[in-house]
Motif scaffolding. Structure first.
Motif, PDB file in Angstrom:
ATOM      1  N   VAL A  67       0.895  -1.179  -0.210  1.00  0.00           N
ATOM      2  CA  VAL A  67      -0.003   0.162   0.291  1.00  0.00           C
ATOM      3  C   VAL A  67       0.837   1.001  -0.190  1.00  0.00           C
ATOM      4  N   ALA A  68       0.419   2.381  -0.315  1.00  0.00           N
ATOM      5  CA  ALA A  68       1.192   3.671  -0.339  1.00  0.00           C
ATOM      6  C   ALA A  68       0.694   3.911   0.928  1.00  0.00           C
ATOM      7  N   ARG A  69       2.582   5.393   1.518  1.00  0.00           N
ATOM      8  CA  ARG A  69       2.133   5.990   1.988  1.00  0.00           C
ATOM      9  C   ARG A  69       0.903   6.638   3.329  1.00  0.00           C
ATOM     10  N   LYS A  70      -0.144   7.291   2.425  1.00  0.00           N
ATOM     11  CA  LYS A  70      -1.426   8.176   2.619  1.00  0.00           C
ATOM     12  C   LYS A  70      -2.487   6.486   2.563  1.00  0.00           C
ATOM     13  N   TRP A  71      -2.413   5.724   1.778  1.00  0.00           N
ATOM     14  CA  TRP A  71      -3.033   4.284   2.464  1.00  0.00           C
ATOM     15  C   TRP A  71      -4.052   5.068   3.031  1.00  0.00           C
ATOM     16  N   ARG A  72      -5.853   4.480   3.258  1.00  0.00           N
ATOM     17  CA  ARG A  72      -6.488   4.805   4.319  1.00  0.00           C
ATOM     18  C   ARG A  72      -7.085   3.505   3.391  1.00  0.00           C
ATOM     19  N   PRO A  73      -7.857   2.577   4.321  1.00  0.00           N
ATOM     20  CA  PRO A  73      -8.828   1.768   4.448  1.00  0.00           C
ATOM     21  C   PRO A  73     -10.467   2.012   3.607  1.00  0.00           C
ATOM     22  N   THR A  74     -10.845   2.820   3.249  1.00  0.00           N
ATOM     23  CA  THR A  74     -11.677   4.213   3.032  1.00  0.00           C
ATOM     24  C   THR A  74     -11.462   4.475   1.641  1.00  0.00           C
ATOM     25  N   ARG A  75      -9.995   4.838   1.497  1.00  0.00           N
ATOM     26  CA  ARG A  75     -10.152   4.968  -0.138  1.00  0.00           C
ATOM     27  C   ARG A  75      -8.366   4.731  -0.424  1.00  0.00           C
ATOM     28  N   GLY A  76      -8.055   3.619  -0.523  1.00  0.00           N
ATOM     29  CA  GLY A  76      -7.158   3.641  -1.353  1.00  0.00           C
ATOM     30  C   GLY A  76      -6.130   2.290  -2.125  1.00  0.00           C
ATOM     31  N   THR A  77      -5.406   1.595  -2.375  1.00  0.00           N
ATOM     32  CA  THR A  77      -5.805   0.974  -3.074  1.00  0.00           C
ATOM     33  C   THR A  77      -4.183  -0.370  -2.526  1.00  0.00           C
ATOM     34  N   LEU A  78      -4.599  -1.723  -2.593  1.00  0.00           N
ATOM     35  CA  LEU A  78      -3.547  -3.175  -2.947  1.00  0.00           C
ATOM     36  C   LEU A  78      -2.563  -3.811  -4.080  1.00  0.00           C
ATOM     37  N   TRP A  79      -1.905  -3.288  -4.025  1.00  0.00           N
ATOM     38  CA  TRP A  79      -1.225  -4.054  -5.294  1.00  0.00           C
ATOM     39  C   TRP A  79      -0.937  -4.907  -4.064  1.00  0.00           C
ATOM     40  N   VAL A  80      -0.281  -5.812  -5.658  1.00  0.00           N
ATOM     41  CA  VAL A  80      -0.023  -7.334  -5.525  1.00  0.00           C
ATOM     42  C   VAL A  80       1.605  -7.161  -6.243  1.00  0.00           C
ATOM     43  N   VAL A  81       2.471  -7.283  -6.013  1.00  0.00           N
ATOM     44  CA  VAL A  81       3.608  -7.334  -6.907  1.00  0.00           C
ATOM     45  C   VAL A  81       3.904  -9.472  -6.760  1.00  0.00           C
ATOM     46  N   ARG A  82       4.497  -9.921  -7.471  1.00  0.00           N
ATOM     47  CA  ARG A  82       5.423 -10.789  -7.599  1.00  0.00           C
ATOM     48  C   ARG A  82       7.068 -10.625  -8.240  1.00  0.00           C
ATOM     49  N   GLU A  83       7.370 -11.224  -7.076  1.00  0.00           N
ATOM     50  CA  GLU A  83       9.020 -11.069  -6.680  1.00  0.00           C
ATOM     51  C   GLU A  83       9.031 -12.132  -7.737  1.00  0.00           C
ATOM     52  N   ASN A  84      10.458 -12.005  -8.877  1.00  0.00           N
ATOM     53  CA  ASN A  84      11.104 -12.335 -10.345  1.00  0.00           C
ATOM     54  C   ASN A  84      11.528 -11.427 -10.798  1.00  0.00           C
ATOM     55  N   ASP A  85      12.666 -12.308 -11.939  1.00  0.00           N
ATOM     56  CA  ASP A  85      13.639 -11.537 -12.297  1.00  0.00           C
ATOM     57  C   ASP A  85      13.790 -10.601 -13.026  1.00  0.00           C
ATOM     58  N   SER A  86      12.467  -9.813 -13.770  1.00  0.00           N
ATOM     59  CA  SER A  86      12.216  -8.880 -14.216  1.00  0.00           C
ATOM     60  C   SER A  86      11.452  -7.724 -13.001  1.00  0.00           C
ATOM     61  N   VAL A  87      11.523  -7.936 -11.638  1.00  0.00           N
ATOM     62  CA  VAL A  87      11.042  -7.231 -10.263  1.00  0.00           C
ATOM     63  C   VAL A  87      12.208  -7.708  -9.218  1.00  0.00           C
ATOM     64  N   ARG A  88      12.238  -6.905  -8.687  1.00  0.00           N
ATOM     65  CA  ARG A  88      12.971  -6.329  -6.717  1.00  0.00           C
ATOM     66  C   ARG A  88      12.405  -5.381  -6.164  1.00  0.00           C
ATOM     67  N   VAL A  89      11.436  -6.094  -5.237  1.00  0.00           N
ATOM     68  CA  VAL A  89      11.840  -5.218  -4.455  1.00  0.00           C
ATOM     69  C   VAL A  89      12.547  -5.371  -3.053  1.00  0.00           C
ATOM     70  N   GLU A  90      12.466  -4.108  -2.396  1.00  0.00           N
ATOM     71  CA  GLU A  90      13.568  -4.014  -1.377  1.00  0.00           C
ATOM     72  C   GLU A  90      13.154  -3.151  -0.560  1.00  0.00           C
ATOM     73  N   TYR A  91      13.419  -3.911   1.295  1.00  0.00           N
ATOM     74  CA  TYR A  91      12.372  -3.075   2.432  1.00  0.00           C
ATOM     75  C   TYR A  91      13.335  -2.610   3.207  1.00  0.00           C
ATOM     76  N   VAL A  92      13.397  -1.394   3.433  1.00  0.00           N
ATOM     77  CA  VAL A  92      13.859  -0.294   4.322  1.00  0.00           C
ATOM     78  C   VAL A  92      13.393   0.212   5.528  1.00  0.00           C
ATOM     79  N   SER A  93      14.059  -0.303   6.955  1.00  0.00           N
ATOM     80  CA  SER A  93      14.146   0.054   7.952  1.00  0.00           C
ATOM     81  C   SER A  93      14.304   1.488   8.279  1.00  0.00           C
ATOM     82  N   GLY A  94      13.770   2.137   9.444  1.00  0.00           N
ATOM     83  CA  GLY A  94      14.436   3.051   9.913  1.00  0.00           C
ATOM     84  C   GLY A  94      13.171   4.626   9.828  1.00  0.00           C
ATOM     85  N   PRO A  95      13.316   5.375  10.028  1.00  0.00           N
ATOM     86  CA  PRO A  95      12.630   6.847   9.906  1.00  0.00           C
ATOM     87  C   PRO A  95      13.410   7.484   8.179  1.00  0.00           C
ATOM     88  N   ARG A  96      14.207   7.265   8.305  1.00  0.00           N
ATOM     89  CA  ARG A  96      15.696   8.020   7.568  1.00  0.00           C
ATOM     90  C   ARG A  96      15.071   7.202   6.134  1.00  0.00           C
TER      91      ARG A  96
END
Length: 275
Positions: free
Chosen positions: A240-269
């Motif tokens: 979901v995006a940072r301004k997501w809300r249950p009443t208005r928002g989009t849930l995206w489904v992404v599949r990790e594969n050779d053409s899609v890479r997902v990075e997870y960022v920890s911490g407020p910075r």
């Protein structure tokens, strides 16, 4: 062998209750968020794991209630007069849930949880009182059959009440999780995510950002930021995006594969330079 069969039956019942609670709480949570649990394609083990944490408190309360019942039983049997009085009163234990009916409007959700919890000991007490015979009297065949029928009916009603209570409690837990998710979407509870893709995934809106990757020789042409990790199931990443809300928002489904890479960022910075 009989003991092993009893233990096996109890384990099966516990597993069924845990699975049902995991499903019911997830269903209530996703419905409160405007989704459905089938979207996430959870496995049986995931439903079981989602039920464990929320059942710690009920398990402790159950153990406390059993200890209190054992202490009360020992106190009653020390006196014949107490035993007779207790048995007479236990015959009316089935009326306890009905006595709560006038309080329904005060808190319907809590009422639907309390009624089956009160019904279970009330039904068991009634069955015990109706089938108890004096020590000096041996029940005949007809009495044994009648007692067996009473216990069978009582246990069926108790089992239905148990699943009713589990369903009500699961609804309370699930809706609480949904409210917490709505509040915490832009906190550390929802890790920040950056997605790289060779093709445009059309992730737009709700505070998300995208840009073309300018580096030569890069395997990815698009970079998406401002996203939060909602859930992971197998190779599917739910975002979901940072301004997501249950009443208005989009849930995206992404599949990790050779053409899609997902990075997870920890911490407020990691959130500051997102967009």
């Amino acid at each position: 062998m009989e003991l092993l069969g009893t233990v096996g039956s109890l384990v099966s019942l516990l597993a069924a209750v845990l699975f049902y609670f995991g499903w019911a709480s997830t269903d209530a949570e996703t419905r409160a968020l405007g989704l459905r649990d089938s979207i996430f394609r959870l496995s049986t083990s995931e439903y079981l794991l989602r039920s464990v944490e929320a059942l710690f408190l009920p398990a402790l309360l159950l153990v406390g209630a059993l200890l209190a019942a054992i202490g009360l039983q020992r106190w009653v049997v020390t006196s014949p007069g107490r035993t007779r009085t207790a048995v007479r009163r236990m015959r009316w234990g089935w009326l306890l849930p009905a006595a709560l009916a006038p309080f329904y409007r005060l808190h319907p959700a809590l009422f639907e949880l309390v009624v089956p919890l009160v019904a279970i000991p009330g039904l068991l007490a009634t069955a015990y009182a109706l089938t108890r015979t004096p020590p000096e009297t041996a029940p005949d065949t007809a009495q044994r059959r009648a007692h067996l029928q009473i216990w069978a009916l009582s246990l069926v009603l108790c089992l239905l009440s148990l699943f009713w209570a589990v369903s009500s409690y699961a609804g309370i837990v699930g809706r609480g999780r949904a409210e917490e998710a709505a509040r915490a979407v832009n906190t550390a509870a929802f890790p920040s995510v950056v997605v790289f893709s060779a093709k445009d995934l059309m992730i737009r809106g709700d505070g998300s950002c995208y840009q073309h990757v300018a580096g030569k020789g890069s395997a990815y042409a698009y970079r998406y930021t401002g996203l939060r990790l909602f859930y992971v199931s197998g190779d599917r990443v739910y975002l979901v995006a940072r301004k997501w809300r249950p009443t208005r928002g989009t849930l995206w489904v992404v599949r990790e594969n050779d053409s899609v890479r997902v990075e997870y960022v920890s911490g407020p910075r990691g959130r500051e330079p997102e967009c």
